[in-house]
Motif scaffolding. Sequence first.
Motif, PDB file in Angstrom:
ATOM      1  N   ARG A   1     -58.081  17.711  78.952  1.00 15.82           N
ATOM      2  CA  ARG A   1     -57.090  18.778  78.791  1.00 15.82           C
ATOM      3  C   ARG A   1     -56.834  19.059  77.313  1.00 15.82           C
ATOM      4  O   ARG A   1     -56.634  20.214  76.923  1.00 15.82           O
ATOM      5  CB  ARG A   1     -55.784  18.393  79.483  1.00 15.82           C
ATOM      6  N   ASN A   2     -56.860  18.017  76.492  1.00 17.05           N
ATOM      7  CA  ASN A   2     -56.645  18.221  75.062  1.00 17.05           C
ATOM      8  C   ASN A   2     -57.735  19.102  74.474  1.00 17.05           C
ATOM      9  O   ASN A   2     -57.462  19.991  73.666  1.00 17.05           O
ATOM     10  CB  ASN A   2     -56.584  16.877  74.336  1.00 17.05           C
ATOM     11  N   ARG A   3     -58.982  18.859  74.887  1.00 17.19           N
ATOM     12  CA  ARG A   3     -60.087  19.691  74.393  1.00 17.19           C
ATOM     13  C   ARG A   3     -59.936  21.119  74.895  1.00 17.19           C
ATOM     14  O   ARG A   3     -60.158  22.070  74.149  1.00 17.19           O
ATOM     15  CB  ARG A   3     -61.427  19.109  74.840  1.00 17.19           C
ATOM     16  N   ASP A   4     -59.559  21.271  76.153  1.00 22.92           N
ATOM     17  CA  ASP A   4     -59.381  22.609  76.712  1.00 22.92           C
ATOM     18  C   ASP A   4     -58.281  23.364  75.975  1.00 22.92           C
ATOM     19  O   ASP A   4     -58.415  24.543  75.668  1.00 22.92           O
ATOM     20  CB  ASP A   4     -59.033  22.538  78.198  1.00 22.92           C
ATOM     21  N   ARG A   5     -57.192  22.669  75.701  1.00 22.98           N
ATOM     22  CA  ARG A   5     -56.082  23.316  75.005  1.00 22.98           C
ATOM     23  C   ARG A   5     -56.470  23.701  73.589  1.00 22.98           C
ATOM     24  O   ARG A   5     -56.094  24.761  73.094  1.00 22.98           O
ATOM     25  CB  ARG A   5     -54.857  22.399  74.977  1.00 22.98           C
ATOM     26  N   GLN A   6     -57.252  22.836  72.918  1.00 25.52           N
ATOM     27  CA  GLN A   6     -57.671  23.134  71.554  1.00 25.52           C
ATOM     28  C   GLN A   6     -58.604  24.339  71.534  1.00 25.52           C
ATOM     29  O   GLN A   6     -58.465  25.232  70.703  1.00 25.52           O
ATOM     30  CB  GLN A   6     -58.370  21.918  70.933  1.00 25.52           C
ATOM     31  N   SER A   7     -59.547  24.378  72.474  1.00 23.16           N
ATOM     32  CA  SER A   7     -60.465  25.516  72.499  1.00 23.16           C
ATOM     33  C   SER A   7     -59.715  26.799  72.854  1.00 23.16           C
ATOM     34  O   SER A   7     -60.022  27.871  72.322  1.00 23.16           O
ATOM     35  CB  SER A   7     -61.614  25.272  73.475  1.00 23.16           C
ATOM     36  N   ALA A   8     -58.729  26.707  73.735  1.00 24.34           N
ATOM     37  CA  ALA A   8     -57.926  27.887  74.072  1.00 24.34           C
ATOM     38  C   ALA A   8     -57.140  28.349  72.855  1.00 24.34           C
ATOM     39  O   ALA A   8     -57.031  29.557  72.595  1.00 24.34           O
ATOM     40  CB  ALA A   8     -56.983  27.575  75.226  1.00 24.34           C
ATOM     41  N   ALA A   9     -56.594  27.415  72.100  1.00 28.57           N
ATOM     42  CA  ALA A   9     -55.845  27.770  70.888  1.00 28.57           C
ATOM     43  C   ALA A   9     -56.775  28.419  69.859  1.00 28.57           C
ATOM     44  O   ALA A   9     -56.390  29.382  69.183  1.00 28.57           O
ATOM     45  CB  ALA A   9     -55.178  26.538  70.298  1.00 28.57           C
ATOM     46  N   ASP A  10     -57.988  27.913  69.755  1.00 29.48           N
ATOM     47  CA  ASP A  10     -58.952  28.503  68.826  1.00 29.48           C
ATOM     48  C   ASP A  10     -59.304  29.931  69.225  1.00 29.48           C
ATOM     49  O   ASP A  10     -59.366  30.833  68.386  1.00 29.48           O
ATOM     50  CB  ASP A  10     -60.232  27.661  68.764  1.00 29.48           C
ATOM     51  N   ARG A  11     -59.528  30.148  70.531  1.00 33.94           N
ATOM     52  CA  ARG A  11     -59.840  31.491  71.001  1.00 33.94           C
ATOM     53  C   ARG A  11     -58.671  32.437  70.765  1.00 33.94           C
ATOM     54  O   ARG A  11     -58.854  33.586  70.371  1.00 33.94           O
ATOM     55  CB  ARG A  11     -60.200  31.467  72.492  1.00 33.94           C
ATOM     56  N   LYS A  12     -57.463  31.947  70.988  1.00 35.36           N
ATOM     57  CA  LYS A  12     -56.281  32.783  70.788  1.00 35.36           C
ATOM     58  C   LYS A  12     -56.129  33.155  69.313  1.00 35.36           C
ATOM     59  O   LYS A  12     -55.842  34.305  68.978  1.00 35.36           O
ATOM     60  CB  LYS A  12     -55.041  32.043  71.273  1.00 35.36           C
ATOM     61  N   ALA A  13     -56.333  32.175  68.422  1.00 36.69           N
ATOM     62  CA  ALA A  13     -56.220  32.441  66.988  1.00 36.69           C
ATOM     63  C   ALA A  13     -57.262  33.466  66.546  1.00 36.69           C
ATOM     64  O   ALA A  13     -56.971  34.363  65.748  1.00 36.69           O
ATOM     65  CB  ALA A  13     -56.373  31.142  66.202  1.00 36.69           C
ATOM     66  N   GLU A  14     -58.478  33.349  67.077  1.00 39.19           N
ATOM     67  CA  GLU A  14     -59.536  34.294  66.733  1.00 39.19           C
ATOM     68  C   GLU A  14     -59.187  35.701  67.227  1.00 39.19           C
ATOM     69  O   GLU A  14     -59.370  36.687  66.515  1.00 39.19           O
ATOM     70  CB  GLU A  14     -60.863  33.828  67.345  1.00 39.19           C
TER      71      GLU A  14
END
Length: 72
Positions: free
Chosen positions: A33-46
Amino acid sequence: MPDSKNINNPVGQGGGQRKRQSRAERQENGPHRNRDRQSAADRKAELIRKLLEKARADEAASGQAGDGAAEG
């Protein structure tokens, strides 16, 4: 046969056959879940970065067009 209420102490499983789970893992919020949340945060920032760049470009284009029309 009695059932255990504790996932970390299952009745009839014996010792060491099941990994001990943390509270987060029992709630299905494990390390993945931590990896999923980090990748989601990265996509959102982009996405936000792209939207802001587009908004700035639109402002600059409309600002230049407005200035040119006012002067001419």
